[in-house]
Enzyme design. Structure first.
Site, PDB file in Angstrom:
ATOM      1  N   ARG A  83       4.998   5.267  -3.774  1.00  0.00           N
ATOM      2  CA  ARG A  83       5.503   4.500  -2.844  1.00  0.00           C
ATOM      3  C   ARG A  83       5.573   5.196  -1.397  1.00  0.00           C
ATOM      4  NH1 ARG A  83       5.512   0.724  -5.838  1.00  0.00           N
ATOM      5  NH2 ARG A  83       6.970  -0.606  -6.459  1.00  0.00           N
TER       6      ARG A  83
ATOM      7  N   HIS B 262      -2.238  -0.827  -0.805  1.00  0.00           N
ATOM      8  CA  HIS B 262      -1.444  -0.933  -1.791  1.00  0.00           C
ATOM      9  C   HIS B 262      -2.028  -1.706  -3.027  1.00  0.00           C
ATOM     10  CE1 HIS B 262       3.175  -0.659  -2.870  1.00  0.00           C
ATOM     11  NE2 HIS B 262       2.547  -0.766  -4.011  1.00  0.00           N
TER      12      HIS B 262
ATOM     13  N   GLU C 169       4.797  -1.280   5.429  1.00  0.00           N
ATOM     14  CA  GLU C 169       3.592  -2.242   4.962  1.00  0.00           C
ATOM     15  C   GLU C 169       3.679  -3.450   5.272  1.00  0.00           C
ATOM     16  OE1 GLU C 169       3.379  -1.490   0.690  1.00  0.00           O
ATOM     17  OE2 GLU C 169       2.822   0.690   0.865  1.00  0.00           O
TER      18      GLU C 169
END
Length: 321
Positions: free
Chosen positions: A238, A286, A267
C-alpha cells in the site's frame, strides 16, 4: 421485495448475474471513473448491500446515511478505505477478498523486482527512442537476482508466496514480522531477523505489510541510510507505508540503487510527482492482482459474501466479527 445492492464500478458479468438472481442490482456505469460522492450518498440510503472498491472512501459520514445497509463487500484484501468502527457500531458487516489474489500478486511483485533489477523498462524506452547504436559491455547493466538476499517486511500469505519464488532463484530470504513463523521458516527456508538487520543486509527489500496507523511512514529516511547502496526497494502493498519524499531523497543521494512501486500514497499518482522523474524507479498503476482469472474470482467471492450477509448468514471473509 428484493433487497437492493449497489456496485460502485463495472465488474465481471458473472458476479453481477449472481447478485441479480435474488437482488435488485444497480451498477455505476463506468469502469474507469470512480462513483461520485453524491451518487454514493444517494444509493447507500436504500441499499441493503454495498459492493465497493478500494478506491471508494466509505467513511463514518457516509455510513451514517445508510438506513438499510447490512454489508459492505470490498473488492480487495485491504480495507483501510472503510471505517470499520463506524460500520460495526451500526451492525454492518464488512467483508474482503483474501487468499484469492495471493499467487497473482506474488507473481507481479517478483516481476517488478526483476524489471527494476535488470532495468527492463529503461532498456525498452532506450531502444524505442532510437538510442541503441551498438552493443557495449556495460550498457544498461543491472543487478543480479540469483544468490542475493531478499528481505521481506510483513510475512503474510503474499509474503510467503514471494519467498517461495525467491528460493527458485537460490536467494537467501530473511524476514521481519510482528510474530515469528517457525513453520514457514522450516518449510520455505527463511530466517527471522530484526528490522535493522534486514535493512542492513538485504539486496532487495520487499514491503508486504498491511497499511495501518502503525505502518504509516514505516520506511523513512533513517531506514534508507541503513540500506546498502546497491539495494532495491519494492512496494506492492500500500502507498503511505514508505515515505515518498524520503525515498526520492535516498535515490537522488545514492543511498539506495533503485525502487519498484505498484502503489502510491495518492492514487492515481500525480504526473508531476518527483519519483516519476527518476529513471531508476519502475512504476505501475496498482495492478498487483490484475489477472483476468483472479479479478473474476475476487468479484464472485465478494458477491457470495455480500449475498450471505444480505440473507442474514455469516460471510466467509468477515472483517469485523
Amino acid at each position: 421485495m428484493k433487497p437492493k445492492v449497489f456496485i460502485t464500478r463495472q465488474i465481471p458479468e458473472a458476479a453481477i448475474r449472481k447478485l441479480e438472481e435474488t437482488c435488485e442490482v444497480a451498477v455505476w456505469k463506468y469502469e474507469d471513473i470512480p462513483v461520485p460522492r453524491d451518487v454514493l450518498e444517494k444509493e447507500i440510503t436504500e441499499a441493503s448491500g454495498l459492493f465497493c472498491m478500494l478506491t471508494d472512501s466509505i467513511d463514518a459520514a457516509l455510513i451514517q446515511k445508510a438506513n438499510k445497509l447490512k454489508v459492505i463487500s470490498n473488492l480487495a484484501v485491504g480495507y483501510n478505505n472503510i471505517d470499520i468502527e463506524a460500520a460495526s457500531e451500526k451492525g454492518i458487516k464488512v467483508t474482503n477478498t483474501p487468499g484469492v489474489l495471493t499467487e497473482t500478486t506474488a507473481d507481479l511483485t517478483f516481476a517488478l523486482l526483476m524489471a527494476t533489477a535488470r532495468r527492463i523498462t529503461e532498456a525498452s524506452d532506450f531502444l524505442r527512442a532510437g538510442e541503441w547504436k551498438t552493443w557495449s559491455p556495460m550498457l544498461l547493466t543491472g543487478q543480479d537476482i540469483y544468490n542475493r538476499t531478499l528481505g521481506i517486511i510483513g510475512l503474510g500469505r503474499i509474503g510467503e508466496a514471494i519467498a517461495r519464488r525467491a528460493k527458485g532463484f537460490n536467494m537467501n530470504v530473511v524476514y521481519h514480522n510482528r510474530s515469528r513463523k517457525p513453520e514457514a521458516e522450516e518449510s520455505i527456508g527463511l530466517t527471522y531477523v530484526s528490522m535493522d538487520e534486514l535493512l542492513q543486509t538485504s539486496d532487495y527489500v520487499c514491503i508486504m505489510t498491511p497499511y495501518t496507523n502503525e505502518t504509516k511512514n514505516l520506511i523513512h529516511a533513517e531506514h534508507f541510510k541503513m540500506m546498502k547502496e546497491n539495494a532495491i526497494l519494492i512496494n506492492t502493498a500500500r502507498g503511505g507505508i514508505v515515505n515518498e519524499k524520503d525515498l526520492y531523497d535516498a535515490l537522488i543521494n545514492g543511498e539506495i540503487w533503485a525502487a519498484g512501486l505498484d502503489v502510491f500514497e495518492e492514487e492515481p499518482v500525480p504526473l508531476d510527482h518527483p519519483l516519476l522523474t527518476l529513471p531508476n524507479v519502475v512504476t505501475l498503476p496498482h495492478i498487483g492482482s490484475a489477472s483476468i482469472s483472479t479479478r473474476s474470482i475476487m468479484a464472485e467471492v465478494a458477491a457470495s459474501d455480500l449475498l450471505k450477509a444480505v440473507n442474514g448468514e455469516t460471510p466467509v471473509h468477515l472483517v469485523n466479527p
